[in-house]
Design an enzyme around this catalytic site. Structure first.
Site, PDB file in Angstrom:
ATOM      1  N   ARG A  97     -36.209  48.531 -55.195  1.00 40.89           N
ATOM      2  CA  ARG A  97     -36.887  49.218 -54.103  1.00 40.89           C
ATOM      3  C   ARG A  97     -37.341  50.584 -54.601  1.00 40.89           C
ATOM      4  O   ARG A  97     -37.029  50.983 -55.722  1.00 40.89           O
ATOM      5  CB  ARG A  97     -36.040  49.294 -52.808  1.00 40.89           C
ATOM      6  CG  ARG A  97     -34.553  49.439 -52.933  1.00 40.89           C
ATOM      7  CD  ARG A  97     -34.036  50.725 -53.466  1.00 40.89           C
ATOM      8  NE  ARG A  97     -34.648  51.880 -52.863  1.00 40.89           N
ATOM      9  CZ  ARG A  97     -34.747  53.056 -53.431  1.00 40.89           C
ATOM     10  NH1 ARG A  97     -34.242  53.254 -54.660  1.00 40.89           N
ATOM     11  NH2 ARG A  97     -35.317  54.068 -52.846  1.00 40.89           N
ATOM     12  N   GLY A  98     -38.078  51.300 -53.725  1.00 41.72           N
ATOM     13  CA  GLY A  98     -38.696  52.553 -54.167  1.00 41.72           C
ATOM     14  C   GLY A  98     -40.104  52.208 -54.649  1.00 41.72           C
ATOM     15  O   GLY A  98     -40.283  51.272 -55.447  1.00 41.72           O
ATOM     16  N   ALA A  99     -41.089  52.972 -54.156  1.00 39.64           N
ATOM     17  CA  ALA A  99     -42.485  52.581 -54.365  1.00 39.64           C
ATOM     18  C   ALA A  99     -42.865  52.341 -55.838  1.00 39.64           C
ATOM     19  O   ALA A  99     -43.392  51.269 -56.175  1.00 39.64           O
ATOM     20  CB  ALA A  99     -43.399  53.629 -53.730  1.00 39.64           C
ATOM     21  N   ARG A 146     -43.675  43.420 -49.225  1.00 37.57           N
ATOM     22  CA  ARG A 146     -43.458  44.626 -48.410  1.00 37.57           C
ATOM     23  C   ARG A 146     -44.820  45.307 -48.198  1.00 37.57           C
ATOM     24  O   ARG A 146     -45.605  45.414 -49.148  1.00 37.57           O
ATOM     25  CB  ARG A 146     -42.478  45.603 -49.099  1.00 37.57           C
ATOM     26  CG  ARG A 146     -41.064  45.042 -49.238  1.00 37.57           C
ATOM     27  CD  ARG A 146     -40.077  46.108 -49.680  1.00 37.57           C
ATOM     28  NE  ARG A 146     -39.734  47.013 -48.593  1.00 37.57           N
ATOM     29  CZ  ARG A 146     -38.992  48.115 -48.762  1.00 37.57           C
ATOM     30  NH1 ARG A 146     -38.563  48.451 -49.960  1.00 37.57           N
ATOM     31  NH2 ARG A 146     -38.689  48.882 -47.726  1.00 37.57           N
ATOM     32  N   GLN A 160     -29.735  54.435 -48.557  1.00 33.61           N
ATOM     33  CA  GLN A 160     -30.212  54.675 -49.930  1.00 33.61           C
ATOM     34  C   GLN A 160     -29.739  56.033 -50.451  1.00 33.61           C
ATOM     35  O   GLN A 160     -29.546  56.205 -51.651  1.00 33.61           O
ATOM     36  CB  GLN A 160     -31.749  54.618 -49.978  1.00 33.61           C
ATOM     37  CG  GLN A 160     -32.335  53.224 -49.851  1.00 33.61           C
ATOM     38  CD  GLN A 160     -32.660  52.861 -48.432  1.00 33.61           C
ATOM     39  OE1 GLN A 160     -32.048  53.374 -47.489  1.00 33.61           O
ATOM     40  NE2 GLN A 160     -33.606  51.970 -48.241  1.00 33.61           N
ATOM     41  N   ASP A 217     -44.215  56.753 -50.121  1.00 34.50           N
ATOM     42  CA  ASP A 217     -44.575  55.336 -50.304  1.00 34.50           C
ATOM     43  C   ASP A 217     -46.074  55.108 -50.275  1.00 34.50           C
ATOM     44  O   ASP A 217     -46.583  54.169 -50.871  1.00 34.50           O
ATOM     45  CB  ASP A 217     -43.891  54.467 -49.248  1.00 34.50           C
ATOM     46  CG  ASP A 217     -42.433  54.316 -49.586  1.00 34.50           C
ATOM     47  OD1 ASP A 217     -41.657  55.208 -49.232  1.00 34.50           O
ATOM     48  OD2 ASP A 217     -42.081  53.330 -50.269  1.00 34.50           O
ATOM     49  N   ASN A 265     -43.174  57.913 -45.834  1.00 41.32           N
ATOM     50  CA  ASN A 265     -41.948  57.845 -46.641  1.00 41.32           C
ATOM     51  C   ASN A 265     -40.848  57.301 -45.733  1.00 41.32           C
ATOM     52  O   ASN A 265     -41.067  57.032 -44.536  1.00 41.32           O
ATOM     53  CB  ASN A 265     -41.597  59.228 -47.219  1.00 41.32           C
ATOM     54  CG  ASN A 265     -40.482  59.131 -48.251  1.00 41.32           C
ATOM     55  OD1 ASN A 265     -40.533  58.305 -49.155  1.00 41.32           O
ATOM     56  ND2 ASN A 265     -39.455  59.946 -48.125  1.00 41.32           N
ATOM     57  N   LYS A 266     -39.680  57.157 -46.286  1.00 41.16           N
ATOM     58  CA  LYS A 266     -38.543  56.577 -45.559  1.00 41.16           C
ATOM     59  C   LYS A 266     -38.377  57.178 -44.173  1.00 41.16           C
ATOM     60  O   LYS A 266     -38.508  58.391 -43.997  1.00 41.16           O
ATOM     61  CB  LYS A 266     -37.280  56.778 -46.410  1.00 41.16           C
ATOM     62  CG  LYS A 266     -35.993  56.283 -45.818  1.00 41.16           C
ATOM     63  CD  LYS A 266     -36.035  54.818 -45.437  1.00 41.16           C
ATOM     64  CE  LYS A 266     -36.390  53.885 -46.570  1.00 41.16           C
ATOM     65  NZ  LYS A 266     -36.714  52.499 -46.115  1.00 41.16           N
TER      66      LYS A 266
HETATM   67  O1  MRU Z   1     -37.117  51.097 -48.403  1.00 45.21           O
HETATM   68  P1  MRU Z   1     -37.107  51.782 -49.745  1.00 45.21           P
HETATM   69  O2  MRU Z   1     -35.728  52.050 -50.249  1.00 45.21           O
HETATM   70  O3  MRU Z   1     -37.970  51.067 -50.744  1.00 45.21           O
HETATM   71  O4  MRU Z   1     -37.786  53.188 -49.466  1.00 45.21           O
HETATM   72  C1  MRU Z   1     -37.990  54.045 -50.543  1.00 45.21           C
HETATM   73  C2  MRU Z   1     -38.539  55.360 -50.159  1.00 45.21           C
HETATM   74  O5  MRU Z   1     -38.874  55.622 -49.027  1.00 45.21           O
HETATM   75  C3  MRU Z   1     -38.738  56.341 -51.273  1.00 45.21           C
HETATM   76  O6  MRU Z   1     -38.590  57.655 -50.820  1.00 45.21           O
HETATM   77  C4  MRU Z   1     -40.162  56.175 -51.823  1.00 45.21           C
HETATM   78  O7  MRU Z   1     -40.418  54.845 -52.145  1.00 45.21           O
HETATM   79  C5  MRU Z   1     -40.399  57.017 -53.004  1.00 45.21           C
HETATM   80  S1  MRU Z   1     -39.518  56.455 -54.399  1.00 45.21           S
HETATM   81  C6  MRU Z   1     -39.941  57.359 -55.745  1.00 45.21           C
END
Ligand code: MRU
Length: 352
Positions: free
Chosen positions: A49-51, A92, A203, A244, A254-255
């Site tokens: 996970r994470g963009a 996603r 996370q 994201d 973002n999250k």
């Molecule tokens: O649902 P996730 O864990 O994939 O969400 C991730 C985030 O929101 C991060 O802040 C974002 O992807 C940036 S990661 C460098």
């Protein structure tokens, strides 16, 4: 030891291995993926996970689609890649890095066939693997550059607050929002990082806390609803998160919870930074209202781990992301430089 969130092992018939982030912080184990379907499942369930990490993993997903092809025509191989990319694109919806990487892999596959129609399937497979490796290497370099461009913003003897995980586990390199912290720490600055636990999937508590402890950076875990009182008490000098998807005007997804932090930051006069590579910008959309927001399963909110914490069949609202308006953002730190008070013009000029 640097964290290697994902790696391709072997040649074109090799496989992708991902740190299974569902198991952290208890266990650090690699999850092997040999098919695009296994990778799809890993992305949906947040094993990866994470963009940026999702984008790099998806690029290797195109290689997984053809790894076991030994014969057949080039046209069939191309169709296999296209179909796998289309399937992975449904994993996603919010992080644009996923679509960016899949488009790049499809274009690579198409141009191999167009430029060299007589080549073998092996040459085709190698071109795809080379491109996925290039995406991975570029991601590492972008993280380093974000770190360099943002390290001066980390207050010496002060405190930064971060949300979710935008560290090594969210990229192929040292992270986005955590990259300036890693480099500032390496260069002798001493500071504290307040880590939002990041409900519902934690996370922050599971991943960011784990990363920062390994790096020897002082980290303090808070529940998300403690951020306001911490800022009121004057204990936060800066907020830094990842992204994201960033629209052309600077609005940033973002999250979930990031928007609230940006509003608090404005109220308390605290600088609010977003750190993201150029692959996270989506210049095809004007503003944040056009960013698709993922809605996730109710049980992520109505249960805590395996324990049910709300009545069975409780109605739940569970968006995975929110959108912070550009006006709340002090600067977006990219690998190409920082964009102060971002707007369309400044974003275009820095990203070129
Ligand atoms: O649902 P996730 O864990 O994939 O969400 C991730 C985030 O929101 C991060 O802040 C974002 O992807 C940036 S990661 C460098």
């Amino acid at each position: 030891m640097p964290i290697e969130t994902l790696r391709w092992t072997g040649e074109t018939d090799g496989r992708l291995e991902l740190i299974d982030q569902r198991l952290l912080p208890g266990r650090c184990e690699y999850l092997p993926c040999e098919t695009p379907q296994q990778l799809f499942e890993a992305i949906v369930t947040l094993a990866v996970r994470g963009a940026p990490a999702i984008g790099v993993a998806a690029a290797y997903g195109a290689c997984l689609a053809v790894r076991s092809l030994t014969g057949g025509t080039l046209t069939e191989a191309l169709e296999t890649v296209r179909a796998a990319c289309d399937d992975l694109a449904a994993s996603r919806p919010t992080a644009v890095n996923l679509f960016w990487a899949l488009e790049r892999m499809k274009k690579t596959a198409e141009s191999v066939v167009a430029d060299n129609p007589g080549c073998s399937v092996d040459v085709f497979k190698q071109a795809l693997l080379d491109e996925a490796h290039a995406i991975c290497t570029e991601d590492k370099a972008m993280c380093d550059a974000i770190g360099r461009n943002g390290m001066d913003l980390i207050p010496d003897s002060g405190a930064v607050l971060t949300h979710c995980n935008a560290g090594a586990l969210a990229t192929a390199g040292i992270g986005t929002a955590l990259a300036p912290m890693y480099l500032a720490h390496k260069n002798g600055k001493r500071f504290r990082v307040y880590v939002d636990e990041t409900r519902p999937l934690l996370q922050g508590a599971r991943l960011t806390a784990w990363e920062l402890i390994q790096a020897g950076i002082e980290a303090v875990l808070i529940c998300d609803n403690m951020a306001a009182s911490l800022m009121q008490a004057g204990k936060v000098n800066a907020i830094m998160t990842g992204a994201d998807r960033i629209a052309a005007n600077g609005d940033t997804a973002n999250k979930i919870g990031t928007l609230g932090l940006s509003i608090l930051a404005k109220h308390y006069g605290i600088p609010f930074y977003i750190a993201a590579p150029s692959s996270t910008f989506d210049l095809t959309i004007e503003n944040g209202s056009q960013i698709p927001i993922e809605q996730r399963n109710a049980d992520e909110v109505s249960a805590f781990g395996l324990r049910q914490t709300a009545p069975e069949n409780m109605n739940v609202y569970n968006p995975a992301f929110d959108v912070t308006p550009a006006e709340n953002i002090t600067a977006i730190i990219t690998e190409k430089g920082a964009i102060d008070r971002p707007d369309r013009k400044k974003i275009c000029s820095v990203l070129g």
